[in-house]
Write an enzyme that holds these catalytic residues in place. Sequence first.
Site, short mmCIF file in Angstrom:
data_model
loop_
_atom_site.label_atom_id
_atom_site.label_comp_id
_atom_site.label_asym_id
_atom_site.label_seq_id
_atom_site.Cartn_x
_atom_site.Cartn_y
_atom_site.Cartn_z
N ARG A 156 8.64 -10.23 14.18
CA ARG A 156 9.30 -9.45 13.13
C ARG A 156 10.24 -8.38 13.71
O ARG A 156 11.35 -8.19 13.22
CB ARG A 156 8.24 -8.79 12.24
CG ARG A 156 7.31 -9.76 11.52
CD ARG A 156 7.95 -10.35 10.28
NE ARG A 156 7.05 -11.26 9.58
CZ ARG A 156 6.13 -10.90 8.68
NH1 ARG A 156 5.98 -9.62 8.39
NH2 ARG A 156 5.38 -11.80 8.08
N ASP A 179 7.52 2.75 -3.76
CA ASP A 179 7.29 1.96 -2.55
C ASP A 179 7.70 2.81 -1.36
O ASP A 179 8.53 3.72 -1.50
CB ASP A 179 8.09 0.66 -2.58
CG ASP A 179 7.54 -0.37 -1.60
OD1 ASP A 179 6.76 -1.24 -2.02
OD2 ASP A 179 7.90 -0.31 -0.41
#
Length: 280
Positions: A41, A150
């Site tokens: 990632r 978020d």
Amino acid sequence: MPSADIDFGYSDADFRRVRQIAMAEAGISLPETKKNLVYSRLSRRIRETGYPSFNSYLDFVVTKAGEKERDKLICAITTNVTSFFREGHHFEHLHDVVLPQIARNLKAGGMGRLWSGACSTGQEAWSMAMTTMDVIPDAPSLDMKILGTDINRDVVDVGRRGVYLSQDLNAIPSTMKKKWVVEDKDEPGYSMITGEIRELPVFNILNLNSNWPIRKKFDAIFCRNVVIYFSAETREALWKRLADQLVPGGYLYVGHSERVERQDECNLTAESSTIYRKRG
């Protein structure tokens, strides 16, 4: 800019630094089994930012100037899987049980508050809004709000815009889709949420493991598929904080693989395996 096939010399020390950043920034606990996933990632982020190594990238991430990139690091090592009306039984419960009570409170001059605690790109919060409008059509003119939060500012911006690939809106019930979705004339293949429903959700950046600048309490909180990344201690502390943020009789919705283990300490009672009600 490094080429796509370059080896960044990923070391155990690099992984330990990522683990420390993830825990400090977001309470995320990365086991050793995630070492290869972290490389996969983050190597993409390193290529995009142009740093020659993991070490130099991480040196930047922990600086003041690297604050936005820290957000991207956290987003990269977690999975923002979401969709409209995901885990539909939660929205059925919201529709049939919670919102009728909120409607009565609003009619009596009270308020209604819902919170999508890890809203990602906003589909959950917009699904809550559509469900609300189905039960309380005049909600935008009343004291009714939906908070979507978020940790990642990029996904919060997507939610705030309310513009999505048209094919991703197919999960919205047809009657709701007809009312609240139109094709985006400026972006072929995309559609947008439109109409007075846009007055209900408010989207903000929030770290669930930091301070919450939230004064009012909620009738229902959706916090689903988030604590799977947290340590047991962090997870238990979050459940307690979320329960404290509910009104008496309010509901907490969690993910299908998640459980509130210390319900008594949180003053919660399980109504199903993934729906908890605050006592009182």
